[in-house]
Motif scaffolding. Structure first.
Motif, PDB file in Angstrom:
ATOM      1  N   UNK A   1       0.836  -1.191   0.000  1.00 30.56           N
ATOM      2  CA  UNK A   1       0.000   0.000   0.000  1.00 30.56           C
ATOM      3  C   UNK A   1       0.878   1.250   0.000  1.00 30.56           C
ATOM      4  N   UNK A   2       0.372   2.277  -0.629  1.00 29.60           N
ATOM      5  CA  UNK A   2       1.064   3.560  -0.582  1.00 29.60           C
ATOM      6  C   UNK A   2       0.736   4.237   0.742  1.00 29.60           C
ATOM      7  N   UNK A   3       1.464   5.285   1.056  1.00 34.54           N
ATOM      8  CA  UNK A   3       1.176   6.024   2.283  1.00 34.54           C
ATOM      9  C   UNK A   3      -0.242   6.593   2.235  1.00 34.54           C
ATOM     10  N   UNK A   4      -0.657   7.086   1.083  1.00 31.23           N
ATOM     11  CA  UNK A   4      -2.014   7.631   0.945  1.00 31.23           C
ATOM     12  C   UNK A   4      -3.069   6.550   1.170  1.00 31.23           C
ATOM     13  N   UNK A   5      -2.826   5.352   0.665  1.00 29.74           N
ATOM     14  CA  UNK A   5      -3.761   4.246   0.874  1.00 29.74           C
ATOM     15  C   UNK A   5      -3.800   3.835   2.339  1.00 29.74           C
ATOM     16  N   UNK A   6      -2.621   3.809   2.980  1.00 32.52           N
ATOM     17  CA  UNK A   6      -2.565   3.508   4.415  1.00 32.52           C
ATOM     18  C   UNK A   6      -3.367   4.537   5.207  1.00 32.52           C
ATOM     19  N   UNK A   7      -3.171   5.807   4.893  1.00 32.30           N
ATOM     20  CA  UNK A   7      -3.883   6.867   5.606  1.00 32.30           C
ATOM     21  C   UNK A   7      -5.392   6.744   5.413  1.00 32.30           C
ATOM     22  N   UNK A   8      -5.811   6.411   4.203  1.00 31.27           N
ATOM     23  CA  UNK A   8      -7.239   6.254   3.916  1.00 31.27           C
ATOM     24  C   UNK A   8      -7.823   5.070   4.696  1.00 31.27           C
ATOM     25  N   UNK A   9      -7.076   3.977   4.764  1.00 35.84           N
ATOM     26  CA  UNK A   9      -7.539   2.799   5.505  1.00 35.84           C
ATOM     27  C   UNK A   9      -7.671   3.117   6.994  1.00 35.84           C
ATOM     28  N   UNK A  10      -6.717   3.846   7.533  1.00 38.59           N
ATOM     29  CA  UNK A  10      -6.775   4.252   8.946  1.00 38.59           C
ATOM     30  C   UNK A  10      -7.969   5.165   9.171  1.00 38.59           C
ATOM     31  N   UNK A  11      -8.160   6.117   8.277  1.00 37.72           N
ATOM     32  CA  UNK A  11      -9.290   7.051   8.398  1.00 37.72           C
ATOM     33  C   UNK A  11     -10.626   6.309   8.327  1.00 37.72           C
ATOM     34  N   UNK A  12     -10.723   5.354   7.412  1.00 39.67           N
ATOM     35  CA  UNK A  12     -11.945   4.553   7.291  1.00 39.67           C
ATOM     36  C   UNK A  12     -12.251   3.819   8.598  1.00 39.67           C
ATOM     37  N   UNK A  13     -11.214   3.265   9.219  1.00 43.77           N
ATOM     38  CA  UNK A  13     -11.402   2.558  10.496  1.00 43.77           C
ATOM     39  C   UNK A  13     -11.872   3.527  11.575  1.00 43.77           C
ATOM     40  N   UNK A  14     -11.227   4.681  11.657  1.00 45.94           N
ATOM     41  CA  UNK A  14     -11.593   5.680  12.670  1.00 45.94           C
ATOM     42  C   UNK A  14     -13.037   6.133  12.493  1.00 45.94           C
ATOM     43  N   UNK A  15     -13.455   6.298  11.243  1.00 49.49           N
ATOM     44  CA  UNK A  15     -14.806   6.775  10.985  1.00 49.49           C
ATOM     45  C   UNK A  15     -15.861   5.675  11.095  1.00 49.49           C
ATOM     46  N   UNK A  16     -15.450   4.413  11.019  1.00 49.29           N
ATOM     47  CA  UNK A  16     -16.418   3.315  10.962  1.00 49.29           C
ATOM     48  C   UNK A  16     -16.562   2.510  12.237  1.00 49.29           C
ATOM     49  N   UNK A  17     -15.562   2.501  13.130  1.00 51.17           N
ATOM     50  CA  UNK A  17     -15.622   1.614  14.285  1.00 51.17           C
ATOM     51  C   UNK A  17     -16.872   1.866  15.123  1.00 51.17           C
ATOM     52  N   UNK A  18     -17.274   3.115  15.233  1.00 51.64           N
ATOM     53  CA  UNK A  18     -18.441   3.469  16.032  1.00 51.64           C
ATOM     54  C   UNK A  18     -19.693   2.800  15.465  1.00 51.64           C
ATOM     55  N   UNK A  19     -19.847   2.888  14.160  1.00 50.22           N
ATOM     56  CA  UNK A  19     -21.016   2.298  13.515  1.00 50.22           C
ATOM     57  C   UNK A  19     -20.988   0.782  13.659  1.00 50.22           C
ATOM     58  N   UNK A  20     -19.829   0.195  13.413  1.00 56.05           N
ATOM     59  CA  UNK A  20     -19.711  -1.258  13.525  1.00 56.05           C
ATOM     60  C   UNK A  20     -19.977  -1.728  14.940  1.00 56.05           C
ATOM     61  N   UNK A  21     -19.422  -1.042  15.936  1.00 54.94           N
ATOM     62  CA  UNK A  21     -19.587  -1.430  17.340  1.00 54.94           C
ATOM     63  C   UNK A  21     -21.041  -1.303  17.776  1.00 54.94           C
TER      64      UNK A  21
END
Length: 87
Positions: A1-21
């Motif tokens: 993964x590129x750094x941009x892809x890594x950052x996007x994946x981290x951001x997706x997790x941060x924004x989604x964990x609440x909904x998933x939980x």
């Protein structure tokens, strides 16, 4: 993964964990941790697998719905306040 892809994946997790939980989507929720990770919550300090199992059990047996707040930033002329995710 590129750094941009890594950052996007981290951001997706941060924004989604609440909904998933809070919706009981445990398959997606467990993607927030890597193998061997630990979790330090106010109510439990354990490895990620134990934390997820405990959260799922509490979700299944609780009459109270878990509601987390997904934070953000707001700005006014007088001040800037930052909100973080919290229960």
């Amino acid at each position: 993964m590129t750094e941009a892809e890594d950052r996007r994946a981290i951001r997706d997790c941060i924004e989604s964990w609440v909904i998933w939980r809070d919706s009981g989507d445990w398959e997606n929720f467990k993607t927030c941790w890597h193998k061997g990770a630990t979790m330090n919550a106010t109510w439990l300090q354990a490895d990620a697998e134990t934390f997820i199992a405990s959260a799922a059990k509490a979700f299944a047996t609780s009459k109270n719905v878990s509601v987390h707040f997904l934070g953000g930033t707001s700005r006014s002329e007088e001040h800037t306040s930052e909100l973080q995710s919290h229960h």
